[in-house]
Design an enzyme around this catalytic site. Structure first.
Site, PDB file in Angstrom:
ATOM      1  CB  CYS A  74      -0.906  -0.015   1.233  1.00 59.95           C
ATOM      2  SG  CYS A  74      -1.751   1.531   1.580  1.00 59.95           S
ATOM      3  CB  CYS A  77       0.878   1.394   4.292  1.00 60.71           C
ATOM      4  SG  CYS A  77      -0.862   0.903   4.401  1.00 60.71           S
ATOM      5  CE  LYS A 401      16.678   8.755  48.291  1.00 62.25           C
ATOM      6  NZ  LYS A 401      16.962   9.377  46.975  1.00 62.25           N
TER       7      LYS A 401
END
Length: 514
Positions: A74, A77, A401
């Site tokens: 295609c 594509c 932390k």
């Protein structure tokens, strides 16, 4: 006439053999492209087919997947591929800019092997893009008339910009095509106090397990005096690692332990076999051949040098502690202590951990006692690092932390806190903390893991075994079929040829006697 029949049969065999082998080769090349081993520049998008579709999507740590259904013949594509690759670069592979979020894949519907797969998803045009959680693609197909499906069609994605905009709107992010690794880290909503986030940490536990095995072998830390601690740690992993892949990998390593690291192993012999030592992690991938993936998900920091391995290792230790029984508590403590002492390569970290172990209230007679000691030790480490990172400015600004668990995760864990002489005093409800940790690092950690349960069907185990076996040579089904067909055909031709020879010999003998 027989001569003509012979060559006709030979010609038909060669045609069938070449066609079969070509199909097998096409399958193999499709797989190699997705692994980056094909010719030319590797694609970022992962090529899937009917044989790999379920397994790859099932094992993906990504929260979402895009599947492009296309046909290689295609033109539209082919022209769309560069657009799709620009987006796939952001999400796929070990160098992904934003890993573990979206898995970008494609399926070639022009290949006969994928006909049923493409029919399953009602593919009626090329290219066609579908979006959804990876497991949903493996559990069911898609019908455009189906209501309330978690798989959605992406209709507005003709360019890379349009596709990325569609994804951003879908997940509430603001990714850009020109993002680079560790840039634009705040574009995805992240709530560190969301209890569902820990479910994705299972992949980081696998990553940390794989990395520490590489560190051990690369640094040649397996010596005569360290064999026993390592064997005991492997035994702990085999019994209680939260990932079944890692349990299986650790078992395979332990079965081959004496051959890999003999009792008389010395540093000089390791130096002489450096290439062999490095091959150990390839021949015996402790968490399967897909790991290490090269990136972190739950433990990903906003900078390359923050979080990552240390975060994954702490989660592994916590997950081991909640999976043991009361009678294993003291042994597990000893095994973890000796493993860190002998194999962790951060000298200061190893020394601090050894000091905490030396003052531990041993023996540990219950799982609860060990779980709470490890939790308290982790908080002590975080508290020390909070002071150091604040002073030196080395912390992660996005993931500082913290004392854990925060109130947002466990409202009933912290009863009260007060400051005195610059120190914060905390009153914990340890019953609530224990209950929370058992769930957080136990059932929650593996709740969305796609590895399956111990009682899963044998056919699923066969797929898992095929993906993780390290000594078997993988041969594509088409190639195996071609080989089998070739053997049968050559056997038939040989038999046919012998018959013809016998008939000619008999005819010659008969004419001679006339």
């Amino acid at each position: 006439m027989s001569f003509l029949r012979y060559h006709t049969l030979l010609f038909l065999f060669l045609v069938v053999f070449v066609e079969t082998f070509a199909a097998a080769d096409g399958y193999q090349r499709s797989l190699l492209r997705s692994l980056g081993e094909g010719n030319g520049k590797p694609d970022y998008a992962v090529d899937l087919n009917s044989s790999t579709f379920d397994s790859i999507l099932k094992e993906s740590p990504a929260s979402f997947a895009v599947v492009e259904f296309f046909a290689h013949w295609c033109p539209a594509c082919r022209n769309y591929k560069p657009h799709y690759e620009k987006v796939a670069r952001l999400f796929n592979g070990p160098n992904a800019v934003h890993p573990g979020i979206v898995l970008m894949t494609r399926v070639d519907c022009a290949m006969k092997v994928n006909t049923n797969l493409c029919d399953k998803f009602s593919v009626g045009r090329y290219p066609m893009l579908l979006w959804g959680p990876p497991p949903k693609f493996t559990s069911s197909g898609w019908d455009p008339n189906q209501e309330k499906s978690e798989i959605k069609s992406i209709d507005d994605a003709r360019t890379a910009e349009q596709l990325l905009n569609w994804i951003n709107k879908r997940i509430g992010s603001s990714f850009r095509l020109d993002d680079e690794k560790y840039d634009n880290e705040n574009t995805l909503p992240w709530n560190a106090t969301d209890p569902e986030q820990i479910a994705r940490a299972i992949y980081d536990v696998e990553e940390a397990t794989s990395q520490f095995f590489e560190i051990i072998t690369d640094n040649k830390r397996i010596r005569k005096e360290t064999r026993a601690p390592l064997i005991k740690f492997f035994q702990l992993l085999i019994a209680h690692h939260p990932s079944k892949r890692c349990r299986k990998g650790a078992a395979e390593i332990l079965v081959n332990f004496d051959e890999l690291w003999p009792l008389n192993l010395s540093n000089s012999s390791q130096d002489a076999s450096t290439s062999y030592t490095r091959d150990v992690t390839k021949s015996f991938p402790i968490c399967g051949k897909e790991v290490p993936r090269g990136y972190w998900i739950f433990c990903r920091g906003s900078r390359n040098e923050t979080r990552g391995f240390s975060c994954g290792l702490w989660i592994l230790l916590h997950s081991l502690s909640v999976r043991i029984g009361d009678g294993e508590a003291q042994l597990t403590f000893t095994v973890i202590r000796d493993f860190i002492h002998n194999f962790f390569t951060c000298e200061e970290c190893r020394r601090h951990f050894h000091e905490m172990c030396s003052s531990a209230p041993v023996p540990f007679n219950t799982t609860r006692a060990l779980v709470l000691w490890l939790w308290n030790s982790h908080n002590n480490v975080n508290e020390r690092l909070m002071r150091e990172e604040k002073e030196l400015g080395t912390g992660d600004p996005r993931y500082p932390k913290m004392i854990w668990p925060p109130k947002e995760l466990c409202p009933s864990c912290l009863v009260s806190s007060s400051s005195k002489s610059g120190h914060t005093m905390r009153d914990w409800n340890e019953d609530e903390v224990y209950k929370f940790i058992m769930n957080y690092y136990g059932s929650s950690l593996v709740s969305s893991y796609k590895d399956g349960s111990v009682t899963e069907k044998r056919k699923d185990e066969s797929v898992d075994d095929a993906m993780t076996t390290t000594h078997a040579v993988a041969v594509p089904v088409g190639a195996a079929l071609a080989i089998a067909l070739a053997s049968c055909a050559f056997g038939a031709l040989a038999c046919f040829w012998r018959t013809q020879q016998k008939n000619r010999k008999y005819l010659h003998h008969s004419l001679k006697n006339v």
